[in-house]
Design a protein around this motif. Sequence first.
Motif, short mmCIF file in Angstrom:
data_model
loop_
_atom_site.label_atom_id
_atom_site.label_comp_id
_atom_site.label_asym_id
_atom_site.label_seq_id
_atom_site.Cartn_x
_atom_site.Cartn_y
_atom_site.Cartn_z
N LYS A 84 6.31 18.28 -16.63
CA LYS A 84 5.03 18.55 -15.99
C LYS A 84 4.10 19.29 -16.94
CE LYS A 84 5.20 20.11 -11.70
NZ LYS A 84 5.71 20.85 -10.51
N ALA A 85 4.69 20.16 -17.75
CA ALA A 85 3.88 20.91 -18.72
C ALA A 85 3.38 20.02 -19.85
CB ALA A 85 4.70 22.06 -19.29
N ASN A 86 4.11 18.95 -20.16
CA ASN A 86 3.72 18.02 -21.22
C ASN A 86 4.16 16.61 -20.83
OD1 ASN A 86 3.14 16.58 -23.51
ND2 ASN A 86 4.25 17.91 -24.92
N ALA A 131 0.82 -1.21 0.00
CA ALA A 131 0.00 0.00 0.00
C ALA A 131 0.85 1.25 0.00
CB ALA A 131 -0.92 -0.01 1.22
N PHE A 132 2.01 1.15 0.66
CA PHE A 132 2.86 2.32 0.75
C PHE A 132 4.16 2.12 -0.03
CE2 PHE A 132 0.18 2.38 4.54
CZ PHE A 132 -0.34 3.66 4.47
N ALA A 133 4.05 1.41 -1.15
CA ALA A 133 5.23 1.15 -1.99
C ALA A 133 5.82 2.45 -2.50
CB ALA A 133 4.84 0.24 -3.15
N ALA A 134 7.10 2.42 -2.79
CA ALA A 134 7.77 3.60 -3.31
C ALA A 134 7.17 4.00 -4.64
CB ALA A 134 9.26 3.31 -3.47
N ASN A 135 7.29 5.28 -4.97
CA ASN A 135 6.79 5.77 -6.25
C ASN A 135 7.58 5.14 -7.39
OD1 ASN A 135 5.02 7.59 -4.97
ND2 ASN A 135 6.65 9.10 -4.76
N PRO A 136 7.00 5.06 -8.58
CA PRO A 136 7.81 4.68 -9.74
C PRO A 136 8.95 5.66 -9.91
CG PRO A 136 5.69 5.58 -10.42
CD PRO A 136 5.61 5.36 -8.94
N ASP A 178 -0.63 12.02 -14.30
CA ASP A 178 -1.37 11.31 -13.27
C ASP A 178 -0.48 10.46 -12.37
OD1 ASP A 178 -3.79 12.32 -14.27
OD2 ASP A 178 -3.94 10.69 -15.74
N THR A 179 0.82 10.58 -12.56
CA THR A 179 1.75 9.71 -11.83
C THR A 179 2.73 10.53 -10.99
OG1 THR A 179 1.64 8.11 -13.65
CG2 THR A 179 3.44 7.84 -12.07
N THR A 180 3.00 10.05 -9.79
CA THR A 180 3.99 10.67 -8.93
C THR A 180 5.26 9.84 -8.95
OG1 THR A 180 2.31 11.63 -7.49
CG2 THR A 180 4.54 11.45 -6.59
N TYR A 181 6.38 10.48 -9.26
CA TYR A 181 7.65 9.79 -9.43
C TYR A 181 8.65 10.19 -8.35
CZ TYR A 181 6.07 8.98 -14.27
OH TYR A 181 5.38 8.60 -15.38
N ASP A 182 9.52 9.24 -8.00
CA ASP A 182 10.76 9.56 -7.31
C ASP A 182 11.82 9.79 -8.39
OD1 ASP A 182 9.75 9.35 -4.77
OD2 ASP A 182 10.32 7.26 -4.52
N ILE A 183 12.77 10.65 -8.12
CA ILE A 183 13.83 10.97 -9.07
C ILE A 183 15.10 10.21 -8.70
CG2 ILE A 183 15.19 12.79 -10.14
CD1 ILE A 183 12.22 12.98 -10.74
N GLU A 184 15.68 9.54 -9.68
CA GLU A 184 16.96 8.86 -9.48
C GLU A 184 18.00 9.44 -10.45
OE1 GLU A 184 19.07 4.49 -10.23
OE2 GLU A 184 16.90 4.58 -9.92
#
Length: 395
Positions: free
Chosen positions: A326-328, A24-29, A71-77
């Motif tokens: 984010k703009a596109n 349920a609380f998995a890391a973001n893609p 529609d997606t929240t990402y972590d940045i690597e």
Amino acid sequence: MKHRNIIKHALMASVMSASISTFAFAANPVLKVGFVGVTSGPAAAWGISNQRSMETRAEWINEIGGVTIGDTTYDIEIVAFDDQKDPKRAIAGMEKMAQEGIHYVVGPNVDDGAAAVRPVAEQKGIMYFPYAFPKSLYTKPASNAVLGMVANYQSGPAIYEYFMKQEGVKKVAFVAANESDPLSQRDGGVAAATKLGLEVVSSNVTYQVDTTDFTPVLLPVIKSRPELLVLSGVSPANAPQLIRSARELGFTGFISTETAQDANVLKEGAGSLANGFVSVGGASTPELASDMMREFVERYTKKFGEYNDESNTKVYALEYIIETLKANPSAITDVTQFQKTMDSFEAPNPYMVGEAKLSYVGTSSFGQKRQVAVPLVVNVYKDGKFETLFVATVD
């Protein structure tokens, strides 16, 4: 036996509960952003400030929950590759990025590397943000490179004009390392100085990057009696040695460069002899810096134990990439969509006070918008740190 079964079922329930909770609380893609640049050798400070800026900002973004694109929240690597200022390694680095499915890369930091990776970037669908000045990288038919800073042919004339108007300078000399980047910057500087009406008294003296004794290099230059000595494309490692040698030879005029420098390296290598040295600084000053910029500096300093003023500029590339996506959101996997968005893109500039905006510029220099809009900040070194000399803008 019944007691054991109760314990067994309880343990299983606990494991299942933990698994459900973890799911349920998995890391973001993860959204990977690459860095290909020099982090070792005489020019290491340039790339190190890039990589550290990206890592500091990515860690900060992830700490607050990631970044939402569409529609997606990402972590940045951040995926980093040290090209050691070698064009062949830069190509290998860019190919590594392509293999990992990375479409956005910051770097390389020098002209040769930035030019070398162009075919890979264009073939593999990668937008890259080099800190290199050849106009051919940013003018049509080239389309995948975005200049991440102010170029020498933009900053040079501004610096020379300042010395002409404020200090009455009339004579200038240029000295450069015997490599394509510095030589190209020297030629651009000579052309700009001549156009402004300065007398170029010396421009053909060069040195090898592994030079340790600059006295014989600079002696004929000093004898030409310039009022301004320009160290074209000088690396952070060579700058203090050249400055020290010039001062020890008795040169009392002004010394400048169009490349960014490291105050700590100048302090260690030249000390007070570097006072008055003028260079291009980071794209922020205490007067321009927002609360977010100040927090970035604090986080960077806490993470790495020191700060490089050039990171005031290097923080921008990752921000531009994220905000444009984010703009596109369709540009995440299609850089042609990124390119279409650049002409009209605009977003608040989080690192500057007031109504400053993030936008793409470069039309005057390249005929298309292939440069990030950052202020041209020119610094003067004094007693171990940089002070702002003046601030200008680039179209």
